[in-house]
Design a protein around this motif. Structure first.
Motif, short mmCIF file in Angstrom:
data_model
loop_
_atom_site.label_atom_id
_atom_site.label_comp_id
_atom_site.label_asym_id
_atom_site.label_seq_id
_atom_site.Cartn_x
_atom_site.Cartn_y
_atom_site.Cartn_z
N LEU A 76 0.88 -1.16 -0.03
CA LEU A 76 0.05 0.06 0.01
C LEU A 76 0.80 1.29 -0.03
CD1 LEU A 76 -2.69 -1.03 2.63
CD2 LEU A 76 -2.77 -1.19 0.23
N GLY A 77 2.18 1.39 0.54
CA GLY A 77 2.91 2.39 0.68
C GLY A 77 4.19 1.97 1.21
N VAL A 78 5.04 3.14 1.18
CA VAL A 78 6.37 3.14 1.87
C VAL A 78 6.62 4.32 2.44
CG1 VAL A 78 8.90 2.56 1.37
CG2 VAL A 78 6.95 1.68 -0.08
N LEU A 142 7.68 -0.67 4.92
CA LEU A 142 6.93 -1.02 3.54
C LEU A 142 5.46 -1.44 4.37
CD1 LEU A 142 9.49 -2.02 2.85
CD2 LEU A 142 8.37 -2.89 0.92
N ARG A 143 4.25 -0.83 3.88
CA ARG A 143 3.00 -1.24 4.44
C ARG A 143 2.24 -1.87 3.57
NH1 ARG A 143 1.53 3.33 4.32
NH2 ARG A 143 -0.58 3.39 3.08
N PHE A 144 1.98 -3.27 3.90
CA PHE A 144 1.21 -4.20 3.54
C PHE A 144 -0.37 -4.13 3.99
CE2 PHE A 144 5.37 -5.51 2.75
CZ PHE A 144 5.61 -5.89 1.61
N GLU A 145 -1.32 -4.67 2.94
CA GLU A 145 -2.77 -4.65 3.48
C GLU A 145 -2.81 -5.78 4.28
OE1 GLU A 145 -6.34 -4.34 0.55
OE2 GLU A 145 -5.63 -6.39 0.66
N VAL A 150 6.11 -3.68 7.78
CA VAL A 150 7.51 -4.54 7.36
C VAL A 150 8.71 -3.39 7.11
CG1 VAL A 150 8.82 -6.34 6.22
CG2 VAL A 150 6.43 -6.54 6.49
N SER A 151 9.62 -3.39 8.17
CA SER A 151 10.52 -2.68 8.43
C SER A 151 12.05 -3.49 7.76
CB SER A 151 11.19 -1.98 9.86
OG SER A 151 9.87 -1.38 10.19
#
Length: 167
Positions: A76-78, A142-145, A150-151
């Protein structure tokens, strides 16, 4: 029973359960297997790196590979504190013209690999607060649904970390 004895009784029960886990190798193995299965179910971010920049350059690129877990997910984003903003981008050649566009999200199919690499999908680090120098590294999230945040630690390298995968 008063409130304190209930709280302490509950705390002792939790401590006893933790002690049993530590003292029981079978329970430890089961807990490790569950943790490993959960890790395999989520997307795994591999080999994060960024190209070096020169003094005064305010935009950089980040690259990595995502190995999909047991189920489909979506990036979804970083975010990264080293830049004012971070965007997902894709790039392609249209004749002689390079076209770049921002992506809202990126699908990560189960058990498949999604690559962010030069000339394709990548992360744009916009408004760099400091130059990216070879040998340095910086944290990125990192942002997952489904997998959540997750760093990773991004290394600044002159070329991809696994050149054997380049064709």
């Amino acid at each position: 029973m008063n409130h304190l004895s209930w709280i302490f009784g509950r705390g002792c029960a939790m401590a006893l359960a933790g002690l049993l886990l530590v003292c029981n190798p079978e329970a430890q193995a089961q807990a490790q297997a569950q943790a490993q299965a959960q890790a395999q179910a989520q997307a795994l971010v591999q080999a994060p790196w960024a190209r070096p920049t020169v003094q005064g350059q305010t935009v950089g690129g980040g690259y990595f590979r995502i190995d999909g877990g047991a189920t489909n997910d979506r990036l979804l984003g970083v975010s990264a504190d080293i830049a004012q903003s971070v965007e997902l981008h894709t790039m392609r050649m249209d004749g002689d013209v390079m076209r770049m566009r921002q992506l809202n999200s990126v699908e990560v199919p189960a058990r498949q690999t999604v690559e962010f690499k030069p000339g394709g999908m990548h992360v744009m680090l916009i408004g760099l607060k400091t130059p990216l120098k070879v040998g340095n590294s910086f944290p990125m999230t990192l942002r997952f649904e489904k997998a959540g945040a997750v760093s990773v630690n991004v290394r600044v390298l002159p070329a991809p970390p696994s050149a054997e995968h380049q064709h």
